[in-house]
Design an enzyme around this catalytic site. Structure first.
Site, PDB file in Angstrom:
ATOM      1  N   ARG A  42      24.309  42.035  90.836  1.00  9.61           N
ATOM      2  CA  ARG A  42      25.621  41.440  90.616  1.00  9.61           C
ATOM      3  C   ARG A  42      26.647  42.455  90.120  1.00  9.61           C
ATOM      4  NH1 ARG A  42      28.119  37.785  86.456  1.00  9.61           N
ATOM      5  NH2 ARG A  42      29.386  36.253  87.586  1.00  9.61           N
ATOM      6  N   ILE A  68      34.519  35.783  90.520  1.00 11.34           N
ATOM      7  CA  ILE A  68      33.128  35.736  90.944  1.00 11.34           C
ATOM      8  C   ILE A  68      32.495  34.635  90.113  1.00 11.34           C
ATOM      9  CG2 ILE A  68      32.516  37.604  89.324  1.00 11.34           C
ATOM     10  CD1 ILE A  68      30.217  38.338  91.226  1.00 11.34           C
ATOM     11  N   SER A  69      31.839  33.704  90.780  1.00  8.91           N
ATOM     12  CA  SER A  69      31.356  32.509  90.099  1.00  8.91           C
ATOM     13  C   SER A  69      30.306  32.834  89.044  1.00  8.91           C
ATOM     14  CB  SER A  69      30.761  31.521  91.109  1.00  8.91           C
ATOM     15  OG  SER A  69      31.758  30.988  91.936  1.00  8.91           O
ATOM     16  N   GLN A  70      30.236  31.976  88.054  1.00  6.05           N
ATOM     17  CA  GLN A  70      29.195  32.034  87.029  1.00  6.05           C
ATOM     18  C   GLN A  70      27.821  31.986  87.713  1.00  6.05           C
ATOM     19  OE1 GLN A  70      29.632  28.612  84.583  1.00  6.05           O
ATOM     20  NE2 GLN A  70      27.912  29.072  83.241  1.00  6.05           N
ATOM     21  N   PRO A  71      26.862  32.815  87.306  1.00  2.73           N
ATOM     22  CA  PRO A  71      25.543  32.797  87.933  1.00  2.73           C
ATOM     23  C   PRO A  71      24.901  31.408  87.998  1.00  2.73           C
ATOM     24  CG  PRO A  71      25.743  34.728  86.560  1.00  2.73           C
ATOM     25  CD  PRO A  71      26.980  33.915  86.330  1.00  2.73           C
TER      26      PRO A  71
END
Length: 219
Positions: A42, A68-71
């Site tokens: 990431r 970038i989205s939260q994992p």
């Protein structure tokens, strides 16, 4: 622009801890999804200055008003899709390309569309350099990509005010759409299964907050 990719012990260790957190705390149960997250670095999607942020369970700005989205969000949406190898998947909102890589790791054939030209131009350079190959498109994702339909799965990575009918029609019979639906402040994660030509099963799940889906069939 030159892209620097370093996957050293520190980053690998941090990624391992993130996967453990997603499994034990966030209760992500699909081991294939966890394995995919364990493989995709990431921090490659961050400026080197912010690598320390890459394996925290947070969303992070990537420019042009996008994140970038939260994992956890990536894992949650991916788990809902039940990806099988060779599934044809339409991803609406390429963004950084991180979610795209997760889908590819699961063996999907990914058609991904991004409306922000700068993000599109970056992903078509970065992802192939990393060894990830998808079908990249630049345009209004709210309309889908009808010329390559039908799809086994459709994933929308931005908050929509309603479920676009045009996307439903691009699903195969038996196909699944995952989309956050609500207002600009919060959305309910929603799954729609196409069970027949004009018959759909809808389920509303947990609350999330995404950047808005912008386009002809959205905001």
């Amino acid at each position: 622009m030159a892209y620097k990719f370093v996957d050293n012990y520190r980053e690998k260790g941090a990624r391992k801890q993130l996967v453990k957190f997603l499994k034990e705390v966030r209760k992500i149960g699909d081991q294939r999804v966890l394995d995919a997250i364990a493989k995709v670095p990431r921090h490659y999607f961050f400026d080197e200055t912010f690598w320390i942020q890459a394996y925290r369970d947070i969303a992070f700005p990537i420019g042009d008003g996008q994140t970038i989205s939260q994992p956890y969000t990536v894992a949650y949406q991916t788990e809902l899709l039940h990806i099988q190898k060779k599934d044809r998947v339409l991803e609406i909102g390429t963004g950084s390309g991180y979610q795209t890589c997760i889908l590819l790791e699961l063996g999907a054939e990914v058609f991904t569309i991004e409306r922000q030209v700068k993000l599109y131009e970056r992903t078509i350079k970065v992802l192939p350099h990393m060894g990830y190959n998808a079908h990249f498109f630049c345009g209004d994702g709210s309309n889908g990509i009808p010329e390559h339909a039908p799809y086994d799965k459709i994933l929308v990575t931005a908050g929509a005010p309603f479920i676009p009918e045009i996307l439903l029609k691009q699903l195969k019979i038996g196909g699944l759409l995952v989309i956050p639906v609500g207002d600009e402040k919060s959305q309910l994660m929603t799954t729609i299964l196409r069970v027949a030509e004009n018959d759909y099963e809808k389920v509303s799940l947990d609350t999330f907050r995404f950047v808005p889906l912008v386009g002809d069939q959205a905001w």
